[in-house]
Design a protein around this motif. Structure first.
Motif, PDB file in Angstrom:
ATOM      1  N   THR A 216     -23.944   5.457  11.290  1.00 21.04           N
ATOM      2  CA  THR A 216     -23.696   6.013  12.624  1.00 21.04           C
ATOM      3  C   THR A 216     -24.777   7.029  12.982  1.00 21.04           C
ATOM      4  O   THR A 216     -25.193   7.835  12.150  1.00 21.04           O
ATOM      5  N   ASN A 217     -25.222   6.990  14.220  1.00 21.44           N
ATOM      6  CA  ASN A 217     -26.193   7.970  14.712  1.00 21.44           C
ATOM      7  C   ASN A 217     -25.430   9.216  15.147  1.00 21.44           C
ATOM      8  O   ASN A 217     -24.650   9.178  16.099  1.00 21.44           O
ATOM      9  N   VAL A 218     -25.612  10.323  14.428  1.00 27.08           N
ATOM     10  CA  VAL A 218     -24.858  11.542  14.704  1.00 27.08           C
ATOM     11  C   VAL A 218     -25.778  12.593  15.325  1.00 27.08           C
ATOM     12  O   VAL A 218     -26.995  12.587  15.129  1.00 27.08           O
ATOM     13  N   SER A 219     -25.177  13.502  16.072  1.00 23.47           N
ATOM     14  CA  SER A 219     -25.894  14.600  16.717  1.00 23.47           C
ATOM     15  C   SER A 219     -25.568  15.908  16.013  1.00 23.47           C
ATOM     16  O   SER A 219     -24.543  16.015  15.330  1.00 23.47           O
ATOM     17  N   PRO A 220     -26.410  16.926  16.173  1.00 25.57           N
ATOM     18  CA  PRO A 220     -26.087  18.237  15.595  1.00 25.57           C
ATOM     19  C   PRO A 220     -24.738  18.725  16.107  1.00 25.57           C
ATOM     20  O   PRO A 220     -24.441  18.644  17.293  1.00 25.57           O
TER      21      PRO A 220
ATOM     22  N   THR B  84     -21.846  17.400  15.200  1.00 29.33           N
ATOM     23  CA  THR B  84     -20.834  16.352  15.051  1.00 29.33           C
ATOM     24  C   THR B  84     -20.080  16.540  13.734  1.00 29.33           C
ATOM     25  O   THR B  84     -20.692  16.743  12.688  1.00 29.33           O
TER      26      THR B  84
ATOM     27  N   GLU C  15     -19.617  19.873   9.875  1.00 27.75           N
ATOM     28  CA  GLU C  15     -20.436  19.377  10.969  1.00 27.75           C
ATOM     29  C   GLU C  15     -21.865  19.140  10.508  1.00 27.75           C
ATOM     30  O   GLU C  15     -22.362  19.796   9.584  1.00 27.75           O
ATOM     31  N   SER C  16     -22.518  18.219  11.165  1.00 28.35           N
ATOM     32  CA  SER C  16     -23.913  17.921  10.844  1.00 28.35           C
ATOM     33  C   SER C  16     -24.818  19.008  11.414  1.00 28.35           C
ATOM     34  O   SER C  16     -24.677  19.395  12.576  1.00 28.35           O
TER      35      SER C  16
ATOM     36  N   GLY D 202     -28.046  18.642  11.696  1.00 31.09           N
ATOM     37  CA  GLY D 202     -29.141  17.984  12.414  1.00 31.09           C
ATOM     38  C   GLY D 202     -28.691  16.636  12.952  1.00 31.09           C
ATOM     39  O   GLY D 202     -27.521  16.245  12.853  1.00 31.09           O
ATOM     40  N   GLY D 203     -29.635  15.920  13.546  1.00 31.18           N
ATOM     41  CA  GLY D 203     -29.339  14.607  14.091  1.00 31.18           C
ATOM     42  C   GLY D 203     -30.005  13.507  13.290  1.00 31.18           C
ATOM     43  O   GLY D 203     -30.977  13.745  12.559  1.00 31.18           O
TER      44      GLY D 203
ATOM     45  N   LEU E 110     -29.678  12.055   6.483  1.00 33.55           N
ATOM     46  CA  LEU E 110     -29.842  11.791   7.905  1.00 33.55           C
ATOM     47  C   LEU E 110     -31.211  11.134   8.075  1.00 33.55           C
ATOM     48  O   LEU E 110     -32.240  11.722   7.717  1.00 33.55           O
TER      49      LEU E 110
ATOM     50  N   GLU F 196     -34.674   6.536  13.085  1.00 34.47           N
ATOM     51  CA  GLU F 196     -34.489   5.133  13.453  1.00 34.47           C
ATOM     52  C   GLU F 196     -35.451   4.257  12.662  1.00 34.47           C
ATOM     53  O   GLU F 196     -36.666   4.489  12.640  1.00 34.47           O
TER      54      GLU F 196
END
Length: 464
Positions: A28-32, A34, A49-50, A52-53, A75, A78
């Motif tokens: 899954t692509n997560v954002s800071p 998340t 929580e993350s 970073g992204g 993390l 792409e």
């Protein structure tokens, strides 16, 4: 470049965490910011929580336990391939991975899962760790199939398949048996088949002590008795073993460390509570009627403001006097003890303090305390009066330098000025302090201040 996703350190006392649930699947692509996973520390459950992204790549399994700072995922950018690393190993078998000492029937191998995750309550995990039950063999009967402690206890009562006996002198060839390295070395040295040695019920592994006990038992069975058995010391086989892990293990380590590193002394002092009882009676019918411990908490908080040396910590640079007063309230649970914190306790009125202490105690017993509720305490209060205890020696909760124990409320006879005998409601306060930080006279003066505040309950109902 891949960014390491680490097991976080959520507090000064946290040493390791158990992964309860990955909240997002791998890939899954997560954002800071998340929420990525839920972990269990020795105190609470927390969502992580993350920082970073990127694309999440998990390398640690649900149920595994890892020290703070261990890499449990990455993390990725792409199209980036994850680094080739071995999955992190836990410092001790976790409740989700520990082998069971019971042989489960086929029907019990179905576990409620979603996305590969096992739904199990934290208390059930602790019970599984203590009883040596593999959580993956337990059927859940809780809400939505969640595994609860009663399910684990039921699984532990299933029949155990006995191991065949083996004579001495057979090489330790049972490579499939779970055993410690020390146990294998001793078995190889003595020529013992590990398959004949009972496993430790706490974690399902064979220990070195288990091998030694097995050898002594076999020798005793084959050696003629030369002494009167009535004179021989009695030996007992434990009915059960409780593993000192999780909350119990953390308490053990912290209390032992506390007594080793501090010069702890305890004094006791009686406090008259007739004025407090009258104040509580006057509040009958109010939405909130403070308990006796609330009065002591409020009095201790105001005494800490008047005696800043008690509101302190020992650091590498010296004695740090702390500007804010955050009083911890010890709450007993089945698994151990937690100390949620009433923040800025010297600046709030008695009713507000009572509401907060009630909230914290309820959250502690329901397992819903947030990490912020447990951090930052500068002083602690522990009450055992409800168990009929008059006085005791509380152990300081590091890094604090003092703790107050509260005994039971009792009737004492007193002789009045004219020789008339009357009764007064009293309780005993037990103050333990670190003699490295301050001496007996300041400790006594601090305790006297608490007694004085309790004699004037109106002073506790004013916020700073």
């Amino acid at each position: 470049m891949a960014t390491e996703f680490l097991m976080p350190k959520l507090g000064l006392t946290m040493e390791e965490g158990t992964i309860l649930e990955w909240l997002v699947p791998s890939g899954t692509n997560v954002s800071p910011g998340t929420a990525v996973l839920r972990i269990e520390t020795d105190k609470v459950e927390s969502d992580v929580e993350s920082a970073g992204g990127g694309i999440l790549h998990q390398i640690a399994d649900v149920g595994s336990t890892h020290p703070c700072g261990a890499v449990i995922g990455f993390l990725l950018a792409e199209g980036e391939e994850p680094p080739v690393v071995a999955a992190p190993t836990a410092p001790a078998p976790s409740s989700a991975a520990r082998p069971t000492t019971a042989t489960a029937p086929a029907a019990a191998t179905t576990v409620t899962r979603q996305g590969g995750r096992i739904f199990v309550s934290p208390n059930a995990r602790r019970v599984a760790a203590e009883l040596g039950v593999d959580i993956t063999t337990v059927n859940g009967t809780g809400p939505n199939g969640r595994i609860v402690s009663e399910d684990v206890e039921a699984a532990s009562r299933r029949p155990v398949t006995p191991r065949p006996s083996q004579p001495l002198g057979v090489p330790a060839s049972a490579s499939g048996v779970l055993a410690t390295a020390a146990a294998r070395q001793l078995a190889d040295l003595l020529g013992i088949d590990l398959a004949a040695v009972p496993a430790d019920p706490s974690d399902g592994r064979i220990s070195r002590d288990g091998v030694a006990a097995h050898v002594r038992q076999r020798l005793a069975a084959s050696t003629p008795k030369t002494i009167d058995t009535a004179l021989a010391p009695a030996t007992q086989t434990p009915s059960s073993m409780k593993r000192m892990s999780g909350m119990r293990g953390t308490i053990a380590k912290r209390m032992h460390s506390s007594l080793q590193q501090m010069a702890q002394l305890t004094l006791t002092m009686d406090a008259d509570l007739d004025a407090v009882i009258a104040d509580r009676s006057a509040r009958e019918g109010d939405d909130v009627v403070p308990g006796f411990t609330d009065y002591v908490l409020a009095a201790a908080a105001r005494a800490l403001r008047a005696h800043p040396i008690v509101n302190s910590q020992v650091t590498d640079d010296g004695i740090a006097l702390l500007p804010d007063v955050h009083v911890g309230l010890a709450v007993a649970l089945d698994e151990g003890l937690v100390v949620p914190v009433v923040r800025n306790a010297d600046r709030i009125d008695l009713v507000t303090l009572a509401k907060e202490s009630k909230r914290l105690a309820s959250a502690a017993r329901s397992g819903s305390l947030a990490l912020a509720d447990l951090e930052g305490g500068t002083f602690s209060v522990s009450a055992l009066g409800m168990f009929g205890v008059d006085a005791f020696t509380p152990v300081i909760n590091p890094p604090n330098t003092a703790i107050l124990g509260v005994g039971r409320l009792r009737d004492d006879l007193v002789l009045g000025a004219k020789g008339k005998v009357t009764t007064v409601k009293r309780l005993t306060l037990s103050l333990t302090w670190d003699h490295r930080v301050f001496d007996g006279a300041p400790a006594a003066q601090f305790c006297q201040s608490i007694v004085s505040f309790l004699a004037d309950p109106a002073s506790l109902d004013r916020s700073a």
